[in-house]
Design an enzyme around this catalytic site. Structure first.
Site, PDB file in Angstrom:
ATOM      1  N   SER A 122       0.740  -1.209   0.054  1.00 48.67           N
ATOM      2  CA  SER A 122       0.115   0.010   0.120  1.00 48.67           C
ATOM      3  C   SER A 122       0.902   1.335   0.031  1.00 48.67           C
ATOM      4  O   SER A 122       0.207   2.249  -0.166  1.00 48.67           O
ATOM      5  CB  SER A 122      -0.801  -0.022   1.281  1.00 48.67           C
ATOM      6  N   HIS A 143      -2.949  -3.778  -5.510  1.00 45.87           N
ATOM      7  CA  HIS A 143      -3.279  -3.313  -4.220  1.00 45.87           C
ATOM      8  C   HIS A 143      -4.914  -3.709  -3.696  1.00 45.87           C
ATOM      9  O   HIS A 143      -5.862  -2.987  -4.291  1.00 45.87           O
ATOM     10  CB  HIS A 143      -3.216  -1.750  -3.816  1.00 45.87           C
ATOM     11  N   GLU A 155      -6.313  -1.610  -6.721  1.00 45.69           N
ATOM     12  CA  GLU A 155      -5.755  -0.332  -7.397  1.00 45.69           C
ATOM     13  C   GLU A 155      -4.441  -1.158  -8.482  1.00 45.69           C
ATOM     14  O   GLU A 155      -3.698  -1.899  -7.572  1.00 45.69           O
ATOM     15  CB  GLU A 155      -4.965   0.204  -6.499  1.00 45.69           C
ATOM     16  N   ASN A 194      -5.282   5.540  -0.449  1.00 43.99           N
ATOM     17  CA  ASN A 194      -4.717   5.947   0.668  1.00 43.99           C
ATOM     18  C   ASN A 194      -4.363   7.181   0.748  1.00 43.99           C
ATOM     19  O   ASN A 194      -4.277   8.012   1.955  1.00 43.99           O
ATOM     20  CB  ASN A 194      -3.489   5.098   1.004  1.00 43.99           C
TER      21      ASN A 194
HETATM   22  N1  CAA Z   1     -17.343 -13.235   1.497  1.00 42.47           N
HETATM   23  C1  CAA Z   1     -18.246 -12.954   0.987  1.00 42.47           C
HETATM   24  N2  CAA Z   1     -19.057 -11.909   1.516  1.00 42.47           N
HETATM   25  C2  CAA Z   1     -18.717 -11.920   2.705  1.00 42.47           C
HETATM   26  C3  CAA Z   1     -18.051 -12.423   3.680  1.00 42.47           C
HETATM   27  C4  CAA Z   1     -16.955 -13.241   2.930  1.00 42.47           C
HETATM   28  N3  CAA Z   1     -16.095 -13.877   3.491  1.00 42.47           N
HETATM   29  N4  CAA Z   1     -17.938 -11.866   4.780  1.00 42.47           N
HETATM   30  C5  CAA Z   1     -18.849 -10.851   4.761  1.00 42.47           C
HETATM   31  N5  CAA Z   1     -19.436 -10.576   3.720  1.00 42.47           N
HETATM   32  C6  CAA Z   1     -20.554  -9.890   3.331  1.00 42.47           C
HETATM   33  C7  CAA Z   1     -21.781 -10.056   4.096  1.00 42.47           C
HETATM   34  O1  CAA Z   1     -22.638 -10.939   3.556  1.00 42.47           O
HETATM   35  C8  CAA Z   1     -22.511  -8.639   3.883  1.00 42.47           C
HETATM   36  O2  CAA Z   1     -23.129  -8.575   2.622  1.00 42.47           O
HETATM   37  P1  CAA Z   1     -24.503  -7.581   2.385  1.00 42.47           P
HETATM   38  O3  CAA Z   1     -24.308  -6.277   2.630  1.00 42.47           O
HETATM   39  O4  CAA Z   1     -25.078  -8.297   0.946  1.00 42.47           O
HETATM   40  O5  CAA Z   1     -25.371  -8.223   3.538  1.00 42.47           O
HETATM   41  C9  CAA Z   1     -21.138  -7.945   3.975  1.00 42.47           C
HETATM   42  O6  CAA Z   1     -20.005  -8.520   3.336  1.00 42.47           O
HETATM   43  C10 CAA Z   1     -20.998  -7.222   5.083  1.00 42.47           C
HETATM   44  O7  CAA Z   1     -20.657  -8.109   6.050  1.00 42.47           O
HETATM   45  P2  CAA Z   1     -21.114  -8.239   7.608  1.00 42.47           P
HETATM   46  O8  CAA Z   1     -22.687  -7.923   7.706  1.00 42.47           O
HETATM   47  O9  CAA Z   1     -20.838  -9.526   8.142  1.00 42.47           O
HETATM   48  O10 CAA Z   1     -20.350  -7.147   8.539  1.00 42.47           O
HETATM   49  P3  CAA Z   1     -20.648  -5.875   8.532  1.00 42.47           P
HETATM   50  O11 CAA Z   1     -21.916  -5.054   8.057  1.00 42.47           O
HETATM   51  O12 CAA Z   1     -20.392  -5.519   9.956  1.00 42.47           O
HETATM   52  O13 CAA Z   1     -19.424  -4.967   7.549  1.00 42.47           O
HETATM   53  C11 CAA Z   1     -17.355  -4.397   6.793  1.00 42.47           C
HETATM   54  C12 CAA Z   1     -18.243  -5.315   7.992  1.00 42.47           C
HETATM   55  C13 CAA Z   1     -17.493  -5.103   5.355  1.00 42.47           C
HETATM   56  C14 CAA Z   1     -15.868  -4.810   7.219  1.00 42.47           C
HETATM   57  C15 CAA Z   1     -18.061  -3.004   6.775  1.00 42.47           C
HETATM   58  O14 CAA Z   1     -18.011  -2.538   8.241  1.00 42.47           O
HETATM   59  C16 CAA Z   1     -17.056  -2.065   5.851  1.00 42.47           C
HETATM   60  O15 CAA Z   1     -17.353  -2.039   4.776  1.00 42.47           O
HETATM   61  N6  CAA Z   1     -16.040  -1.359   6.607  1.00 42.47           N
HETATM   62  C17 CAA Z   1     -15.029  -0.468   5.795  1.00 42.47           C
HETATM   63  C18 CAA Z   1     -14.093  -1.382   5.372  1.00 42.47           C
HETATM   64  C19 CAA Z   1     -13.003  -0.527   4.785  1.00 42.47           C
HETATM   65  O16 CAA Z   1     -13.055   0.489   4.398  1.00 42.47           O
HETATM   66  N7  CAA Z   1     -11.861  -1.285   4.102  1.00 42.47           N
HETATM   67  C20 CAA Z   1     -10.806  -0.528   3.304  1.00 42.47           C
HETATM   68  C21 CAA Z   1      -9.687  -0.410   4.541  1.00 42.47           C
HETATM   69  S1  CAA Z   1      -8.379   0.423   3.778  1.00 42.47           S
HETATM   70  C22 CAA Z   1      -7.380  -0.837   2.965  1.00 42.47           C
HETATM   71  O17 CAA Z   1      -7.853  -2.086   3.271  1.00 42.47           O
HETATM   72  C23 CAA Z   1      -6.087  -0.674   2.190  1.00 42.47           C
HETATM   73  C24 CAA Z   1      -4.983  -0.133   2.939  1.00 42.47           C
HETATM   74  O18 CAA Z   1      -3.995  -0.106   2.416  1.00 42.47           O
HETATM   75  C25 CAA Z   1      -5.097   0.410   4.357  1.00 42.47           C
END
Ligand code: CAA
Length: 288
Positions: A122, A143, A155, A194
């Site tokens: 990243s 990424h 990305e 990022n």
């Molecule tokens: N496979 C497929 N789908 C899955 C899954 C899996 N293993 N695990 C969960 N899901 C699906 C669920 O079925 C649900 O789908 P629907 O919306 O269709 O119902 C969805 O994913 C959300 O899952 P949950 O309901 O279990 O969990 P949640 O609602 O609490 O969401 C989260 C959890 C997805 C993490 C959510 O809070 C979110 O999107 N957060 C933001 C995450 C983010 O911004 N990530 C990027 C971080 S930056 C990065 O990674 C890069 C870097 O370089 C730092």
């Protein structure tokens, strides 16, 4: 062609590596993941199984698909196991020396001169990883975002030496095989996400530090006011406060923008081992 790769390699079975393994195996492609640390390999396998069971429970994966998906995953302890792969995605810890040594070794072990070497970094310039190999035209950034099975983005980051053919093959793999939305970025600190996200997270930390609002209220404001799935401090805990700080440091080193300076509160939390979810405590307490 990477887009019809028969076996993909992944290096590292941490949070990101195991997520990448999951999406590759679920796309029907055999995957060998190399994890030298036996404990990390076991934890990675458990994380993968937990995530797949969650996908089944959520109706995203048919129950009868579980065993075939797991059957496509092979765990190995040495990079030599990847010798016949046409595409390898490196996802080891965000440490430049470590990543460069993995790239140099992949360059030695990959039999095909056409093989694509991708990095999930990243923050480390792709050009530096390419320079660790004798085939810089085959090196590209791919990424992914956490949680990899849920986040729809990759990305794609070519560096100055990446060939057009390598870019197209990595793009086709992410888009057509993994069904990810691909955005391209030049090889600059933070790429697209990022470079936008981290200054925002730092601004939220500064708000708490200055007493402008509480942790809970900053997060509630962005969840309820802007429909973000997580508030910025919750998200910082999710990403890992050490990771947020290290990306901030990389952004500041390249951009010299004061918005990218890690606030003292963030630095002190990292120095105190409060790293967010991974250590059980960050801006919030994380049980279990
Ligand atoms: N496979 C497929 N789908 C899955 C899954 C899996 N293993 N695990 C969960 N899901 C699906 C669920 O079925 C649900 O789908 P629907 O919306 O269709 O119902 C969805 O994913 C959300 O899952 P949950 O309901 O279990 O969990 P949640 O609602 O609490 O969401 C989260 C959890 C997805 C993490 C959510 O809070 C979110 O999107 N957060 C933001 C995450 C983010 O911004 N990530 C990027 C971080 S930056 C990065 O990674 C890069 C870097 O370089 C730092």
């Amino acid at each position: 062609m990477a887009s019809d790769a028969r076996r993909v390699g992944v290096v590292g079975c941490g949070l990101m590596g195991s997520g990448i393994v999951e999406v590759v195996a679920r796309a029907g492609v055999a995957v060998t993941v190399v994890e030298a640390d036996g404990d990390a390999a076991r934890r990675g396998r458990e994380r993968l199984e937990r995530s797949l069971r969650r996908a089944v429970a959520a109706g995203k994966l048919a129950e009868q698909e579980l065993a075939p998906v797991l059957g496509r995953v092979e765990v190995a302890s040495s990079l030599a196991a990847l010798s016949t792969c046409e595409l390898v995605v490196e996802a080891v810890a965000e440490d430049e020396g470590l990543k460069c040594s993995v790239f140099a070794e992949l360059d030695r072990v990959l039999a095909s001169s056409e093989a694509v070497l991708a990095s999930n970094t990243s923050s480390i310039p792709i050009a530096r990883l390419a320079a660790a190999t004798a085939r810089p035209e085959r090196v590209v950034g791919m990424h992914f975002f956490n949680p990899v099975p849920v986040m729809g983005l990759v990305e794609l980051v070519p560096c100055l030496s990446t060939s057009e053919g390598t870019i197209e093959r990595a793009d086709a793999f992410a888009r057509d095989v993994l069904s990810k939305r691909v955005v391209r970025s030049v090889d600059r600190a933070g790429f697209v996400v990022n470079a936008l996200l981290v200054p925002y997270l730092l601004a939220a930390v500064r708000m708490v530090e200055s007493g402008l609002a509480s942790v809970e209220d900053v997060d509630a404001a962005m969840r309820a006011g802007c429909a973000h799935p997580m508030g910025p401090l919750e998200l910082a805990d999710f990403i890992g406060l050490d990771t947020v700080k290290s990306i901030a440091d990389v952004l500041y080193a390249e951009l010299r923008d004061s918005a990218c300076v890690a606030p003292a509160l963030l630095s002190r939390m990292v120095e105190s081992g409060r790293l967010g979810r991974k250590s059980g405590r960050g801006f919030y307490e994380h049980g279990g």
